[in-house]
Scaffold this active site. Sequence first.
Site, mmCIF file in Angstrom:
data_model
loop_
_atom_site.group_PDB
_atom_site.id
_atom_site.type_symbol
_atom_site.label_atom_id
_atom_site.label_comp_id
_atom_site.label_asym_id
_atom_site.label_seq_id
_atom_site.Cartn_x
_atom_site.Cartn_y
_atom_site.Cartn_z
ATOM 1 C CG ASP A 79 6.794 -83.694 -6.702
ATOM 2 O OD1 ASP A 79 5.828 -84.270 -6.463
ATOM 3 O OD2 ASP A 79 6.411 -82.710 -6.154
ATOM 4 C CE1 TYR A 122 -0.941 -80.507 5.591
ATOM 5 C CE2 TYR A 122 -1.004 -79.357 7.583
ATOM 6 C CZ TYR A 122 -0.990 -79.565 6.395
ATOM 7 O OH TYR A 122 0.444 -78.394 5.985
#
Length: 246
Positions: A38, A152
């Site tokens: 991450d 998106y």
Amino acid sequence: MAGRLDGKVALITGGARGQGAAEAALFAEEGAAVVITDVLDAEGRATAASIEGCRYLHQDVRDEDRWAAVVADVVAQEGSLTVLINNAGIFPVQSLMETSLEDYRRVIDINQVGVYLGMRAVVPAMRDAGGGSIINISSVAGMVATPTAFGYGASKWAVRGMTKAAAQDLGPDNIRVNSIHPGIIETPMIHNIPQYDADPQSIIRGIPLGRAGEPEDVARLALFLASDESSYVSAGEYLIDGAFMR
């Protein structure tokens, strides 16, 4: 008692929280060695520390060199790499006219290019291991038009198509590639939708099962696709949305 992922080594991007963290916990419980990555370093380290058999590495999925370094680290430390979950992503709520070119390129770079780089990076290691499973996290927004989240939606449609192409390309290497398409899942990302924060029931009323999903729901589906139970499953797209898309 044998775990469903005994002997597997899983790399999970976006693993600091939400669906990625739930997948990491379940995969470790089922016997896999797990590495999460991450850009949220504090949360990523805390998540890894809370899961036995889990490590954390910093990774920006847009960085091709970092992908090579992460895969090399996993193989060196764990001995192989047999499962990849391309989970990292962002969810800007912006219509077409609200989306600048910079906004659009950022979501495409993370949500789409990051998946492309990840699939390319793990193939040599999976070939060396005799095969593997790549699980790409798309969305219901990769199945239907999403005018309020233009970039998106574009990225998630692309993930759906890339998954099918990669599954056919990599099948001879015994590398399976499938996509998961979550609907409303109770993670930090869902709070990007103002309507959900203001009145969750206004959205939940449209879900036949009558609730938002939990990260663990997605993790259980990913577990099946990562395991040998799905050894003849590839190029599949799996909705997990409580029958919302019907």
